[in-house]
Motif scaffolding. Structure first.
Motif, short mmCIF file in Angstrom:
data_model
loop_
_atom_site.label_atom_id
_atom_site.label_comp_id
_atom_site.label_asym_id
_atom_site.label_seq_id
_atom_site.Cartn_x
_atom_site.Cartn_y
_atom_site.Cartn_z
N ALA A 30 0.78 -1.20 -0.03
CA ALA A 30 -0.01 -0.18 -0.06
C ALA A 30 0.75 1.36 0.03
O ALA A 30 1.77 1.42 0.67
N THR A 52 -11.23 -5.64 -3.24
CA THR A 52 -10.33 -4.42 -3.30
C THR A 52 -10.94 -3.89 -4.65
O THR A 52 -11.12 -2.37 -4.35
N CYS A 58 -9.37 -1.14 0.66
CA CYS A 58 -8.19 -2.29 0.41
C CYS A 58 -8.86 -3.33 1.47
O CYS A 58 -9.23 -3.10 2.84
N TYR A 60 -7.91 -7.07 2.91
CA TYR A 60 -6.56 -8.12 2.81
C TYR A 60 -6.97 -9.39 3.64
O TYR A 60 -8.00 -9.46 4.22
N LYS A 71 -9.34 -2.83 5.67
CA LYS A 71 -8.75 -1.71 6.34
C LYS A 71 -9.34 -0.67 6.90
O LYS A 71 -10.36 0.29 6.05
N GLN A 79 -8.33 2.97 3.81
CA GLN A 79 -7.51 2.96 2.55
C GLN A 79 -8.69 3.09 1.46
O GLN A 79 -9.05 2.21 1.22
N VAL A 81 -9.00 3.12 -2.55
CA VAL A 81 -8.47 2.61 -3.46
C VAL A 81 -7.93 3.81 -4.77
O VAL A 81 -9.23 4.22 -5.25
N VAL A 84 -4.72 -0.10 -8.76
CA VAL A 84 -3.92 -1.24 -8.23
C VAL A 84 -3.34 -1.80 -9.69
O VAL A 84 -3.74 -1.74 -10.77
N VAL A 95 -0.87 -1.21 -4.58
CA VAL A 95 -2.27 -0.62 -4.35
C VAL A 95 -1.98 0.73 -3.87
O VAL A 95 -1.29 1.24 -2.79
N VAL A 97 -3.30 4.17 -2.64
CA VAL A 97 -4.41 4.53 -1.77
C VAL A 97 -4.33 5.97 -1.33
O VAL A 97 -3.17 6.64 -1.38
#
Length: 130
Positions: A30, A52, A58, A60, A71, A79, A81, A84, A95, A97
């Motif tokens: 990130a 995402t 984001c 994960y 996140k 975060q 986006v 990507v 990514v 962000v």
């Protein structure tokens, strides 16, 4: 016994390009989109990448908790986006962000500012005896 990853809605043409580790994961770096600041490293499987790409936030895979995490859902440090990208070897994601608040679970802006191994001059910290 290793369980199979959950089914994913990731576009087949993207899934076919990914080179995953033995655990089915791809590292995802990130980075703050406007400053280039490297914020953190997380892990994504196909479903995390799909989420995402489709939600704009984001997602994960937590290796310790064995579950997905978005996140900012608990911390508020979201975060958003911006883009990507897949690296040239197709084994790492970048990514970009817009980070709201801290990226690190310690409360720091980035995960990479607490244990700097080289100084501004480029000198390497002396090795510790092992």
């Amino acid at each position: 016994m290793t369980s199979l990853p959950p089914p994913s809605s990731l576009a087949p043409e993207i899934a076919a390009r990914l080179k995953r580790g033995a655990d089915g994961l791809v590292p995802a770096i990130a980075q703050q989109y406007d400053t280039g600041e490297v914020l953190m490293l997380g892990w994504m499987d196909d479903e995390a990448l799909h989420r995402t790409l489709t939600t704009g936030r984001c997602t994960y895979w937590s290796r310790s908790r064995q579950e997905y995490w978005v996140k900012g859902d608990t911390s508020g440090h979201v975060q958003w986006v911006k883009s990507v990208a897949l690296d040239c070897d197709a084994d790492t994601l970048l990514v970009k962000v817009d980070q709201v608040g801290a990226a690190c679970h310690t409360g720091d802006r980035t995960c990479f500012d607490a244990d700097v191994l080289t100084g501004d001059t480029g000198s390497v910290a002396p090795a510790r005896n092992q």
